[in-house]
Write an enzyme that holds these catalytic residues in place. Structure first.
Site, PDB file in Angstrom:
ATOM      1  N   ARG A  50       8.392 -15.289  -8.538  1.00 61.91           N
ATOM      2  CA  ARG A  50       8.375 -16.170  -9.716  1.00 61.91           C
ATOM      3  C   ARG A  50       9.774 -16.637 -10.105  1.00 61.91           C
ATOM      4  O   ARG A  50       9.940 -17.696 -10.698  1.00 61.91           O
ATOM      5  CB  ARG A  50       7.731 -15.433 -10.899  1.00 61.91           C
ATOM      6  CG  ARG A  50       6.246 -15.171 -10.696  1.00 61.91           C
ATOM      7  CD  ARG A  50       5.722 -14.164 -11.667  1.00 61.91           C
ATOM      8  NE  ARG A  50       6.496 -12.907 -11.570  1.00 61.91           N
ATOM      9  CZ  ARG A  50       6.274 -11.832 -12.286  1.00 61.91           C
ATOM     10  NH1 ARG A  50       5.309 -11.822 -13.166  1.00 61.91           N
ATOM     11  NH2 ARG A  50       7.019 -10.752 -12.139  1.00 61.91           N
ATOM     12  N   LYS A 150       0.929  -0.547  -0.016  1.00 58.87           N
ATOM     13  CA  LYS A 150       0.395   0.551  -0.823  1.00 58.87           C
ATOM     14  C   LYS A 150       0.956   0.409  -2.247  1.00 58.87           C
ATOM     15  O   LYS A 150       2.028  -0.189  -2.381  1.00 58.87           O
ATOM     16  CB  LYS A 150       0.771   1.890  -0.216  1.00 58.87           C
ATOM     17  CG  LYS A 150       2.251   2.234  -0.395  1.00 58.87           C
ATOM     18  CD  LYS A 150       2.501   3.703  -0.341  1.00 58.87           C
ATOM     19  CE  LYS A 150       3.665   4.062  -1.204  1.00 58.87           C
ATOM     20  NZ  LYS A 150       4.196   5.363  -1.112  1.00 58.87           N
ATOM     21  N   HIS A 180       3.455   2.660   6.155  1.00 55.02           N
ATOM     22  CA  HIS A 180       4.598   2.621   7.068  1.00 55.02           C
ATOM     23  C   HIS A 180       4.753   3.914   7.879  1.00 55.02           C
ATOM     24  O   HIS A 180       5.415   3.920   8.899  1.00 55.02           O
ATOM     25  CB  HIS A 180       5.897   2.217   6.353  1.00 55.02           C
ATOM     26  CG  HIS A 180       6.348   3.182   5.318  1.00 55.02           C
ATOM     27  ND1 HIS A 180       6.043   3.038   3.993  1.00 55.02           N
ATOM     28  CD2 HIS A 180       7.080   4.305   5.411  1.00 55.02           C
ATOM     29  CE1 HIS A 180       6.566   4.045   3.319  1.00 55.02           C
ATOM     30  NE2 HIS A 180       7.207   4.824   4.157  1.00 55.02           N
ATOM     31  N   GLU A 218      11.811  14.686   0.094  1.00 53.96           N
ATOM     32  CA  GLU A 218      12.877  13.735  -0.233  1.00 53.96           C
ATOM     33  C   GLU A 218      13.920  14.458  -1.078  1.00 53.96           C
ATOM     34  O   GLU A 218      13.574  15.349  -1.870  1.00 53.96           O
ATOM     35  CB  GLU A 218      12.322  12.580  -1.065  1.00 53.96           C
ATOM     36  CG  GLU A 218      11.284  11.748  -0.375  1.00 53.96           C
ATOM     37  CD  GLU A 218      10.765  10.662  -1.308  1.00 53.96           C
ATOM     38  OE1 GLU A 218      11.153   9.497  -1.123  1.00 53.96           O
ATOM     39  OE2 GLU A 218       9.989  10.987  -2.214  1.00 53.96           O
ATOM     40  N   ASP A 237       0.970   8.915  -4.622  1.00 54.73           N
ATOM     41  CA  ASP A 237       2.058   8.179  -3.966  1.00 54.73           C
ATOM     42  C   ASP A 237       2.221   8.577  -2.498  1.00 54.73           C
ATOM     43  O   ASP A 237       2.555   7.743  -1.672  1.00 54.73           O
ATOM     44  CB  ASP A 237       3.373   8.463  -4.724  1.00 54.73           C
ATOM     45  CG  ASP A 237       4.480   7.501  -4.307  1.00 54.73           C
ATOM     46  OD1 ASP A 237       4.213   6.288  -4.271  1.00 54.73           O
ATOM     47  OD2 ASP A 237       5.597   7.975  -4.007  1.00 54.73           O
ATOM     48  N   HIS A 242       0.005   8.386   3.090  1.00 54.20           N
ATOM     49  CA  HIS A 242       0.815   8.830   4.223  1.00 54.20           C
ATOM     50  C   HIS A 242       0.363  10.175   4.809  1.00 54.20           C
ATOM     51  O   HIS A 242       0.144  10.294   6.005  1.00 54.20           O
ATOM     52  CB  HIS A 242       2.288   8.969   3.824  1.00 54.20           C
ATOM     53  CG  HIS A 242       2.855   7.746   3.176  1.00 54.20           C
ATOM     54  ND1 HIS A 242       2.630   6.476   3.650  1.00 54.20           N
ATOM     55  CD2 HIS A 242       3.649   7.589   2.092  1.00 54.20           C
ATOM     56  CE1 HIS A 242       3.261   5.597   2.887  1.00 54.20           C
ATOM     57  NE2 HIS A 242       3.883   6.246   1.938  1.00 54.20           N
ATOM     58  N   LYS A 341       9.910  15.437  -4.457  1.00 51.75           N
ATOM     59  CA  LYS A 341      11.212  14.799  -4.672  1.00 51.75           C
ATOM     60  C   LYS A 341      12.221  15.877  -5.060  1.00 51.75           C
ATOM     61  O   LYS A 341      11.846  16.937  -5.554  1.00 51.75           O
ATOM     62  CB  LYS A 341      11.100  13.759  -5.780  1.00 51.75           C
ATOM     63  CG  LYS A 341      10.228  12.577  -5.354  1.00 51.75           C
ATOM     64  CD  LYS A 341      10.363  11.419  -6.313  1.00 51.75           C
ATOM     65  CE  LYS A 341       9.595  10.209  -5.820  1.00 51.75           C
ATOM     66  NZ  LYS A 341      10.158   9.587  -4.618  1.00 51.75           N
ATOM     67  N   LYS A 346      16.109  15.865   3.212  1.00 53.65           N
ATOM     68  CA  LYS A 346      15.155  14.776   3.485  1.00 53.65           C
ATOM     69  C   LYS A 346      14.565  15.059   4.865  1.00 53.65           C
ATOM     70  O   LYS A 346      15.277  15.073   5.870  1.00 53.65           O
ATOM     71  CB  LYS A 346      15.891  13.438   3.496  1.00 53.65           C
ATOM     72  CG  LYS A 346      15.004  12.243   3.791  1.00 53.65           C
ATOM     73  CD  LYS A 346      15.839  10.965   3.735  1.00 53.65           C
ATOM     74  CE  LYS A 346      15.143   9.757   4.339  1.00 53.65           C
ATOM     75  NZ  LYS A 346      13.899   9.382   3.713  1.00 53.65           N
TER      76      LYS A 346
END
Ligand code: NDP
Length: 491
Positions: A50, A150, A180, A218, A237, A242, A341, A346
């Site tokens: 936009r 997603k 992904h 993560e 999430d 996943h 998290k 990671k």
């Protein structure tokens, strides 16, 4: 990733072209494929959002993103400037059929013989309105596809509303629901590992495997995505999409062929074979928690509520759950899923833990072996097994490890998963995309956990940033006599 030549130019419309996903992932992925010679001249990548902007301004912004997000060794001034020429920009509210800029988009899309992909890199609330807009302005051709990011909904009802809404305008064969994780080489490599190596596939069952651990950890907190994340949480999430997809790939039966329908049929069976959770199961077999201030390495980091700027939240930033798959192959084999998290490292990895030696031949029990599949980073695999300890006079044992780092083994750059997936959408290859019935099966399994959590009045558990979650996560495995991979004792 093989640079299969793409013969014909195509039109790729990215709705959400100024957003984080486009800048950080999609444009760098397209650039890498351009450098690999896979974006034919005449291709048009049309950014839509936009925000008012000209194509020139958009190209400048895209250039900044490429410089920021591409690895230094991939940056080449000439290639970047050549790539930017593929980009166009149209300021358009894709969900507003009356927007005055539709004719500009239609003007760029004259050639109906070309493959046309609409990639919706926006919030899901835009999906149905945008699909209606493409239909209203006669932009959907027989060679058109739509890509949905997603999350597909926040529960079964909202997921089905999106599926129904978009399905009014696009057939299922033209809908590419992206995950992904399925674009990651190492996840795809699980299929090769199992189905191209009979020795492994023959051991891939409950007689050899004691349990499976799937972890996606993560170190980052919620950052600027706090307001989105707080409406979602780790279960929606990460697990609904996943981790359940990875579980399905690890557990599935061999497909009859490697076609999209055969492969997805087998994944669907696994999602439907997950043991449904009762409220009691949820209390016993799930752990959810929120991070509080702690340290990642040497760096002190704030807690979730501080990141969120709020006094209270019942959103989980960490979870562990235990499930089982009700099939003959997997009877009695627990699958543990864990994500969070602000964890110490990671890493995304799958641990296939083998059963121990059933009969004591040696004076000490040999450690049970395991196969660790590293999805990221340092994609590769380690096979950990028992060996005779050469430093000891008696016949004692120790662990040894066979390690393969795929990038050193194959001397190649591991492509980002979006590089695969973007080109798959152009080729019309749905193998690594999620079918509607898979989304429904995942939500069917997740929803009872969400409702049980909603009714659970116990206070949310916490864990210090930089740890592997609350103690109850380790206890969930300890109850079955297991430990998380990073806690395996060195022998
Ligand atoms: P952002 O909020 O950063 O970007 C959203 C984009 O959509 C902006 O370009 C915005 O621009 C545009 N937009 C919003 N409404 C409209 C509309 N009606 N018409 C046209 N453009 C619109 O989000 P992200 O890029 O982070 O995420 C996009 C999607 O991808 C989300 O569904 C997210 O869950 C998913 N995703 C994101 C990941 C990530 O790493 N960022 C990872 C995996 C999935 P403007 O305001 O100018 O219209």
């Amino acid at each position: 990733m093989p640079a299969i030549p793409m013969k014909d130019p195509f039109d790729y419309i990215i709705v959400g072209a100024t957003g984080d996903l486009t800048m950080r992932k999609l444009l760098p992925a397209f650039y890498q494929r351009f450098r690999a010679g896979q974006i034919p001249q005449g291709t048009c990548i049309i950014g839509v959002a936009r925000t008012t902007s000209t194509t020139e301004e958009y190209r400048n912004r895209a250039k900044e993103a490429l410089v920021e997000f591409l690895p230094a060794e991939s940056q080449d001034d000439k290639a970047i400037s050549d790539f930017l020429k593929f980009l166009e920009y149209i300021p358009l509210d894709a969900a507003d059929q009356e927007d005055a800029h539709w004719p500009e988009l239609c003007g760029l899309l004259k050639n109906e013989d070309r493959v046309r992909v609409f990639y919706l890199a926006t919030a899901p609330s835009v999906y149905t309105g945008a699909a209606a807009g493409f239909a209203e302005h006669d932009l959907i051709t027989p060679k058109s596809r739509i890509v949905l990011e997603k999350p597909i909904g926040t529960d079964l009802k909202s997921a089905e509303a999106i599926n129904e809404g978009v399905g009014q305008y696009f057939p299922e064969t033209a809908i590419f629901r992206i995950d992904h994780y399925l674009g990651k080489e190492t996840v795809q490599n699980i299929l090769a590992l199992r189905f191209a190596n009979p020795m492994i596939e023959r051991s891939w069952n409950s007689s050899t495997i004691s349990h499976v651990q799937i972890t996606a950890a993560e170190t980052v907190g919620v950052g600027s995505r706090g307001s989105y994340y707080d409406t979602s949480g780790a279960l929606r999430d990460m697990v609904q999409n996943h981790l359940l997809q990875v579980l399905a790939v690890v557990a599935m039966e061999p497909p009859v062929t490697f076609s999209a329908s055969d492969l997805r049929n087998e994944k669907l069976k696994m999602l439907r074979a997950l043991r449904p959770m009762t409220e009691e199961d949820v209390v016993r077999d799930t752990v959810r928690a929120q991070y509080v201030a702690g340290k990642i390495g040497d760096k002190s980091v704030p807690g979730y509520l501080e990141d969120l700027g709020s006094d209270t939240s019942s959103t989980e930033t960490f979870l562990t759950l235990r499930t089982e798959i009700r099939t003959p192959r997997w009877a009695g084999v627990p699958f543990y899923l864990r994500t969070g998290k602000r964890l110490p490292r990671k890493t995304s990895e799958i641990v296939i833990q083998f059963r121990p030696q059933p009969w004591p031949i040696f004076s000490e029990a040999p450690p049970a072996g395991r196969l660790v599949i590293r999805v990221q980073p340092d994609e590769g695999m380690s096979f950990v097994f028992s060996a005779k300890n050469p430093d000891k006079a008696d016949f004692s044992l120790r662990e040894a490890s066979l390690d393969v780092s795929f990038s050193s083994e194959f001397h190649t750059r591991y492509p980002d998963s979006y590089e695969h997936l973007l080109l798959d959408t152009v080729r019309g290859d749905q193998v690594m995309f999620i079918r509607r019935d898979e989304v429904v099966a995942s939500w069917n399994w997740i929803e009872p956990i969400l409702s049980a959590w909603e009714g659970d009045k116990r206070p949310m558990e916490t864990y210090a940033a930089g740890t592997w979650g609350p103690e109850s996560s380790a206890q969930l495995l300890a109850r079955d006599g297991f430990v998380w991979n990073e806690e395996q004792p060195e022998i």
